[in-house]
Design an enzyme around this catalytic site. Structure first.
Site, PDB file in Angstrom:
ATOM      1  N   TYR A 245     -10.252  -1.765   7.371  1.00  0.00           N
ATOM      2  CA  TYR A 245     -11.567  -1.238   7.708  1.00  0.00           C
ATOM      3  C   TYR A 245     -11.566  -0.552   9.064  1.00  0.00           C
ATOM      4  CZ  TYR A 245     -13.890  -2.717   3.530  1.00  0.00           C
ATOM      5  OH  TYR A 245     -14.268  -2.808   2.220  1.00  0.00           O
ATOM      6  N   HIS A 400     -16.100  -9.038   5.138  1.00  0.00           N
ATOM      7  CA  HIS A 400     -14.810  -8.657   4.548  1.00  0.00           C
ATOM      8  C   HIS A 400     -13.679  -9.579   4.991  1.00  0.00           C
ATOM      9  CE1 HIS A 400     -16.213  -5.146   2.474  1.00  0.00           C
ATOM     10  NE2 HIS A 400     -16.745  -4.659   3.567  1.00  0.00           N
ATOM     11  N   HIS A 402     -11.404 -13.162   5.263  1.00  0.00           N
ATOM     12  CA  HIS A 402     -10.888 -14.188   4.363  1.00  0.00           C
ATOM     13  C   HIS A 402     -10.748 -15.513   5.111  1.00  0.00           C
ATOM     14  CE1 HIS A 402      -8.933 -11.201   1.283  1.00  0.00           C
ATOM     15  NE2 HIS A 402     -10.214 -10.954   1.507  1.00  0.00           N
ATOM     16  N   GLU A 653      28.137  -3.053  -7.952  1.00  0.00           N
ATOM     17  CA  GLU A 653      28.354  -4.394  -8.471  1.00  0.00           C
ATOM     18  C   GLU A 653      28.979  -5.289  -7.404  1.00  0.00           C
ATOM     19  OE1 GLU A 653      30.492  -4.233 -12.127  1.00  0.00           O
ATOM     20  OE2 GLU A 653      29.072  -2.860 -13.084  1.00  0.00           O
TER      21      GLU A 653
END
Length: 724
Positions: A245, A400, A402, A653
């Protein structure tokens, strides 16, 4: 003519004759003599291609109907982008077709706008007119008013009056009066709204609109653009909602600041709060890895420096500061804007003035006064393959944010190794809730167990209550960025106020002789007032190669771990109770091996799982995680280490060092101190000593295996054998 089209200063205006031509009718002659820098010329050609295609389609201004991602939503977005570019092309070339395109489209909006009421696709957001939420209306206005500025003086009096009154005055009234609650918020939505209204005020000569934009509708300075610069950024330029943001809000902050600087230079907007907008721009760039923003909080993971906001922000920032490191970012982007600021910047780039942008280990405080926690970034090496640890000790981040206090992420070789989920959202994809945040954003992405943060009793921090979370923030205790040892320490004691749990976490990059890269050490202490269940998740990227423990595997059915706070979204693949020798797991990602090693405590259980349970609409990504669980204790200390090692080349490999090079990870508690020792297979041994004392000048001493270890400050690295 008012300089609203992304210019930064009067000095910059006079420096560029091609864009300072008095009127567009003179611009064609000037343009014919102008040799534009390569990047600017490429951007101009890109703009011509887009605008010419829009003109060929004919002007379409549909009646609003759709949510994000729908036809009408996307058409109005294309319209404002096309208008701005056409207006800038008119200034550059003087071609009347660009003038006519902007004029005719704005006259179509003058027909439509007076007929609009609330958008029919309104949801739980503040409703818009042209779009389903008022934010998008403000974004439309920020772009459209810049386009209008390029043609307004060349309109007839009747055309000018019609567009003034039926588009911009109506839109300004809608944003500032009818949407007053949004306009006066301290939030990115209000940043866009105040920028649109303020630039409209400057263009129309309307002092009342300018005052509202700068100081809020009450005019007392408790709201408005200036108040947002005071409250949304920390003194270091960190934006409280996080990097995603911060990137989004940067455009209106920088564009409106350019208009303020041109029209009211006495405000000294680019010097305001000790140059906070320049700091914000530089911090935005620092909060990236390989060009992509750190995706914590409600972040869409694919956002990078290659966004419109940063093309414009970097150009304006260079016009204001002439910081040569910003030229390096422009070179990385390979894009610019066809404004005067973009021209000045690309000229400097062509002149070879760029210097490498100094990505480095930094601490960014959070909160207006810098006292609401911090975000720490630890880096080792340079270029896209460097190692970076991101430590989120910041505040909630408003709506916004958490519930992930003291969480972390790890990047290496261009990949996110220890992950943050970001947002559960498919932006502007109509099939997924109209492009809005998904229900799982609340039930999974925001919950603590979806992050690399401590969970108590299977409940999220602050019990998932945002209002409670807004009242608190971690305390950043220490930060150091030395050559062989970098660390961050932070604590929080009220993430679980009902349980009385305090937690302190130290995350460090530690160099160990013989290893190709520093290891990431994680020491987390948690202490409560009663017995509890402590879970420490690790969300990782990669495919498991080796387990040091033998879990009881769920191969026929996958049980779900819990019933709420995100636990309902975790499938359990296996459980184990590892011993000290077997407490590790190794995975591979992009040809590199990673071993996660931890010190088991009495009764510790390891749970291997994957996100995606209870997800009937397939909204969640399926990603692996491992949880260290300690049950029925009042306090717990988690000691973990992540080591990168070896290489796998599928084409050749060839496999090199697919097994960990660390022989042992040990934890020793001595009084108030903690010592963690790391021993390699080659016999090198390093200790990290932690005092848990925030006084940087305090000296500490502990005895380890008969040897006295002395250090100063919160934590230190001590070489025990060999090495330096």
């Amino acid at each position: 003519m008012l300089a609203l089209t992304l210019v930064a200063s009067a000095a910059a205006l006079t420096a560029t004759p091609a864009l300072a031509a008095e009127r567009p009718e003179d611009a064609a002659a000037v343009a014919a003599q102008e040799t534009y820098p390569t990047l600017f010329a490429e951007e101009m050609a890109r703009a011509e291609t887009f605008v010419d295609a829009m003109m060929a389609e004919g002007i379409t201004v549909p009646v609003p109907r759709d949510p994000g991602g729908g036809y009408t939503h996307e058409q109005h977005k294309r319209n404002y982008r096309a208008m701005l570019l056409a207006g800038q092309l008119y200034e550059l070339t003087g071609e009347q077709r660009y003038f006519a395109f902007v004029r005719d489209m704005l006259l179509e909006y003058a027909e439509l706008y007076p007929t609009l009421g609330d958008h029919p696709a309104r949801a739980n957001q503040n409703v818009g007119r042209l779009f389903w939420q008022v934010l998008n209306d403000a974004m439309w206005m920020v772009h459209a008013v810049q386009a209008y500025e390029t043609i307004r003086d060349d309109l007839t009096a009747a055309e000018r009056q019609r567009i003034d009154d039926d588009v911009f005055r109506r839109a300004a009234d809608f944003l500032s009066v009818e949407s007053e609650a949004t306009f006066n918020r301290i939030h990115n939505h209000a940043t866009w709204a105040t920028a649109g209204v303020g630039m409209t005020g400057y263009l129309l000569g309307d002092e009342e609109l300018v005052q509202k934009a700068l100081y809020g509708t009450a005019g007392d300075g408790e709201a408005g653009f200036l108040r947002q610069t005071e409250l949304l950024f920390s003194p270091d330029g960190y934006y409280t909602e996080g990097p995603y943001y911060q990137r989004f809000a940067l455009l209106p902050f920088m564009v409106f600041a350019g208009a303020i600087d041109r029209n009211q230079p006495d405000l000294e907007i680019f010097e305001y709060r000790d140059g906070i907008l320049e700091k914000a721009l530089l911090t935005t760039i620092q909060l990236t890895y390989d060009g992509y923003f750190f995706p914590f909080n409600d972040a869409i993971r694919d956002k990078s420096l290659n966004t419109a906001e940063l093309y414009e922000g970097v150009a304006i920032g260079y016009a204001v500061t002439e910081n040569p490191a910003l030229l390096d970012i422009a070179r990385f982007q390979g894009r610019t804007v066809i404004s005067q600021a973009g021209l000045e910047m690309t000229r400097a780039l062509d002149a070879g003035r760029a210097e490498p942008f100094p990505f480095r280990s930094l601490l960014f405080t959070d909160g207006p006064e810098g006292d609401q926690g911090a975000v720490a970034v630890l880096r080792d090496g340079t270029g896209p393959e460097h190692l970076a640890v991101v430590i989120k000790n910041a505040s909630q981040g408003m709506g916004h944010g958490h519930f992930d206090k003291l969480s972390w992420q790890l990047y290496n070789r261009g990949e996110e190794i220890v992950r943050d989920y970001g947002a559960a959202r498919f932006l502007n994809i109509e099939a997924k809730e109209g492009g809005r945040y998904l229900p799982e954003n609340e039930t999974w992405a925001k919950q603590t167990v979806a992050h690399n943060a401590l969970v108590v009793n299977e409940r999220s921090h602050f019990y998932g209550d945002r209002d409670l979370a807004d009242l608190s923030a971690p305390t950043q205790l220490a930060f150091e960025a030395g050559e062989a040892f970098q660390y961050s320490a932070a604590s929080i004691d009220d993430a679980y106020p009902q349980d009385g749990v305090a937690m302190t976490r130290v995350l460090a990059l530690v160099e160990v002789e013989g290893l190709s890269q520093p290891v990431t050490l994680d020491v987390l202490r948690a202490e409560g007032q009663r017995n509890a269940t402590f879970d420490l998740p690790l969300h990782y990227s990669g495919h498991i190669m080796r387990l040091g423990f033998d879990p009881a595997r769920n191969v026929a059915e996958r049980p779900v771990l819990g019933s709420g706070h995100g636990y309902e979204h975790i499938w359990v693949d296996g459980r184990a109770t590892p011993d000290a020798a077997g407490s590790f797991m190794t995975w591979i990602l992009d040809g590199r091996f990673y071993t996660y090693r931890f010190v088991p405590t009495q009764g510790m259980e390891v749970i291997l799982g994957e996100s995606g349970a209870n997800d009937p609409n397939f909204n969640l990504r399926r990603e692996p995680l491992a949880i260290q669980r300690v049950d029925g204790v009042q306090a717990a200390t988690f000691v973990s280490l992540l080591e990168s090692h070896g290489l796998y080349d599928g084409a050749a490999e060839q496999t090199v060092e697919s097994d960990s090079q660390i022989a042992a990870l040990r934890h020793h508690r001595q009084g108030a101190y903690d010592l963690v020792t790391i021993e390699t297979l080659a016999g090198e041994e390093v200790a990290v000593a932690i005092s848990w004392d925030a006084d940087p000048n305090a000296t500490h001493s502990a005895t380890f295996e008969g040897r006295e270890i002395t250090w100063q400050g919160y934590a230190a690295r001590v070489v025990l054998t060999g090495g330096e």
